[in-house]
Write a protein that holds these residues in place. Structure first.
Motif, short mmCIF file in Angstrom:
data_model
loop_
_atom_site.label_atom_id
_atom_site.label_comp_id
_atom_site.label_asym_id
_atom_site.label_seq_id
_atom_site.Cartn_x
_atom_site.Cartn_y
_atom_site.Cartn_z
N THR A 52 43.96 43.74 35.57
CA THR A 52 43.35 43.63 34.24
C THR A 52 41.84 43.45 34.33
O THR A 52 41.26 43.28 35.41
CB THR A 52 43.94 42.44 33.47
OG1 THR A 52 43.42 41.21 34.03
CG2 THR A 52 45.47 42.43 33.56
N ARG A 101 43.38 39.20 36.46
CA ARG A 101 44.80 38.86 36.40
C ARG A 101 45.61 40.04 36.94
O ARG A 101 45.20 41.19 36.82
CB ARG A 101 45.24 38.55 34.97
CG ARG A 101 44.89 37.15 34.49
CD ARG A 101 45.36 36.92 33.07
NE ARG A 101 45.13 35.56 32.65
CZ ARG A 101 46.04 34.58 32.70
NH1 ARG A 101 47.25 34.86 33.16
NH2 ARG A 101 45.76 33.36 32.30
N LEU A 150 49.48 41.69 36.67
CA LEU A 150 50.72 41.69 35.92
C LEU A 150 51.77 42.53 36.65
O LEU A 150 51.45 43.60 37.17
CB LEU A 150 50.53 42.26 34.51
CG LEU A 150 49.99 41.33 33.42
CD1 LEU A 150 48.60 40.80 33.76
CD2 LEU A 150 49.93 42.07 32.08
N VAL A 164 56.93 42.20 30.60
CA VAL A 164 56.04 41.58 31.59
C VAL A 164 56.82 40.52 32.35
O VAL A 164 57.21 39.50 31.79
CB VAL A 164 54.79 40.97 30.94
CG1 VAL A 164 53.92 40.28 31.99
CG2 VAL A 164 53.99 42.04 30.21
N ASN A 217 52.72 37.24 35.03
CA ASN A 217 51.33 37.31 34.59
C ASN A 217 50.58 36.21 35.34
O ASN A 217 50.65 35.05 34.98
CB ASN A 217 51.24 37.11 33.08
CG ASN A 217 49.82 37.21 32.56
OD1 ASN A 217 48.85 37.22 33.33
ND2 ASN A 217 49.66 37.26 31.26
#
Length: 447
Positions: free
Chosen positions: A316, A323, A325, A343, A346
């Motif tokens: 991200t 981050r 995921l 998801v 995370n």
């Protein structure tokens, strides 16, 4: 003198306590290594007197419970992560492997703008508008390849499996097909009106499809006919904003394309009919943000698809730290979504980034770990444990591009200062027996 002797006794006693802890919990491999590295005799484990490690720690926690709890909390950036079903195969770092540096026999002096591994080759596209190819002994293969006139910089690049052909895209939106026997393009076809930014090659049956996007904001699929070396337009979709990441895979004779766009926190899955041209449909959307009132919460900067695990790894744009995921990509769903429950993980990482960073994800062979590039080097990520750290084995500089070979466990990294780092993944040296003192030589990391 007395203080020094006390320190030495304390150190030796600590070693014995740790060794007895490893033995009592059945960590035999770790125990053997620890006895050797700590230079402890085996008979130290026979001592019956003394406290256990658990007893010492229990007394310490009771004495300063609050400070110990705070220290434990600071050990991990992420809160306690819920377990994920084993069927998804969430990658975990294999600490038994190490990076062994390799050297090219004919160094690359220009900036490497793209790097790819083939079945038996390593390909570098450079700022001098040429492509240099090496075998896995790191010897240069023939002389550099050059694109057709006007194509400019050759990137992105890639191999068509084990067919003996590879491709490079030009700044003018052209696709150049090369063979190993010729140093110039065998065929050139304009697949985009402007520069190509993302490509992915996907074989479906006996057909080869190239999925691409460019600055003209189109997602396009072309069929490559190897018998005649012709490129045929297959289907296309106009995008509302620029593509930021692209992955594809085959599924029961169909082509699935996963695409991320700028200022859009949804991943769109397209299904391409590989029999009937001009047939592309939106299959579903995966929402990576929990807020259903907006489609933009953060950007998607890179993705890696693990089709066998139905897993998509996403880097991200979060600032100041990226981050990562882990997203479930279902093969069969009811409706087109967007789905907000896919998801699986995370996690916050220690990978620093700013508005201009472009992290690149790499999956090590056997899913033994994830690496990601940054402005200051390469980071290791253990998704299962929610952990990340800087790989000190790699140069700590701004990374331009990276590639990983699953066939021979090699890693290639290009840096912004025109240097190239190559390494092989090996198992760390292991002790053969407790008394022999002999070691096994490092071996290629195979799972």
């Amino acid at each position: 003198m007395l203080v020094k002797m006390q320190d030495e006794v304390g150190t030796e006693y600590a070693k014995v306590v740790v060794a007895k802890y490893l033995e009592s919990h059945g960590y035999q491999d770790s125990l053997v290594s620890f006895l050797r590295e700590a230079d402890l005799p085996r008979r130290s484990l026979l001592q019956k007197d003394g406290e256990s490690l658990e007893t010492i720690l229990d007394e310490r926690i009771k004495f300063a419970e609050h400070s110990v709890a705070q220290s434990m909390q600071d050990m991990n950036l992420n809160d306690r992560l819920e377990s994920v079903d084993e069927k998804y195969g969430i990658p975990s770092w294999d600490h038994a492997m190490e990076f062994k540096r390799l050297e090219l026999h004919d160094t690359v002096k220009d900036l490497v703008v793209d790097v790819k591994f083939g079945p038996n080759q390593l390909l570098f596209s450079t700022s001098s508008k040429e492509v240099r190819m090496y075998d896995f002994d790191l010897n240069m293969f023939k002389k550099p390849f050059k694109g057709s006139k006007g194509t400019g910089l050759l990137r992105p690049c890639g191999f068509l499996g084990e067919t003996g052909y590879f491709y490079c895209c030009g700044l003018d939106g052209s696709l150049n097909l090369f063979g190993m026997a010729s140093d110039t393009a065998l065929y050139t076809y304009k697949i985009h009106g402007r520069m190509v930014t993302h490509t992915d090659i996907c074989p479906v049956g006996k057909s080869w499809f190239i999925v691409s996007s460019g600055l003209d904001n189109y997602l396009k699929v072309h069929l490559i006919e190897l018998q005649t070396l012709q490129v045929r337009p297959w289907c296309e979709v106009k995008l509302a904003s620029a593509c930021t990441a692209l992955q594809s895979c085959s599924d029961q004779g169909q082509l699935l394309v996963f695409l991320a766009r700028n200022e859009h926190t949804h991943i769109t899955c397209y299904q391409v009919d590989t029999v009937q041209p001009r047939s592309i449909t939106q299959k579903y959307q995966l929402a990576l943000n929990g807020a259903q009132f907006t489609v933009h919460a953060f950007g998607i900067r890179d993705m890696k698809l693990l089709p066998e695990q139905e897993l998509l790894l996403v880097a991200t744009s979060h600032i100041p730290y990226m981050r990562l995921l882990a997203v479930h990509v279902p093969r069969h769903v009811e409706g087109q979504g967007p789905f907000y429950d896919k998801v699986l993980r995370n996690m916050i990482t220690e990978v620093p980034q700013d508005d201009y960073s472009q992290p690149l994800l790499g999956v090590l062979s056997g899913r033994s770990g994830i690496i990601v590039s940054s402005n200051s080097g390469v980071y290791a990520i253990d998704i299962r444990k929610g952990d990340s750290w800087l790989l000190e084995e790699c140069p700590q500089k701004r990374v331009k591009c990276l590639a990983i070979s699953n066939s021979n466990d090699m890693v290639a990294i290009s840096y912004a200062d025109k240097t190239v780092y190559l390494s092989s993944l090996c198992l760390k040296n292991l002790v053969v027996s407790e008394g022999s003192g002999k070691r096994l030589a490092s071996k290629p990391h195979i799972k």
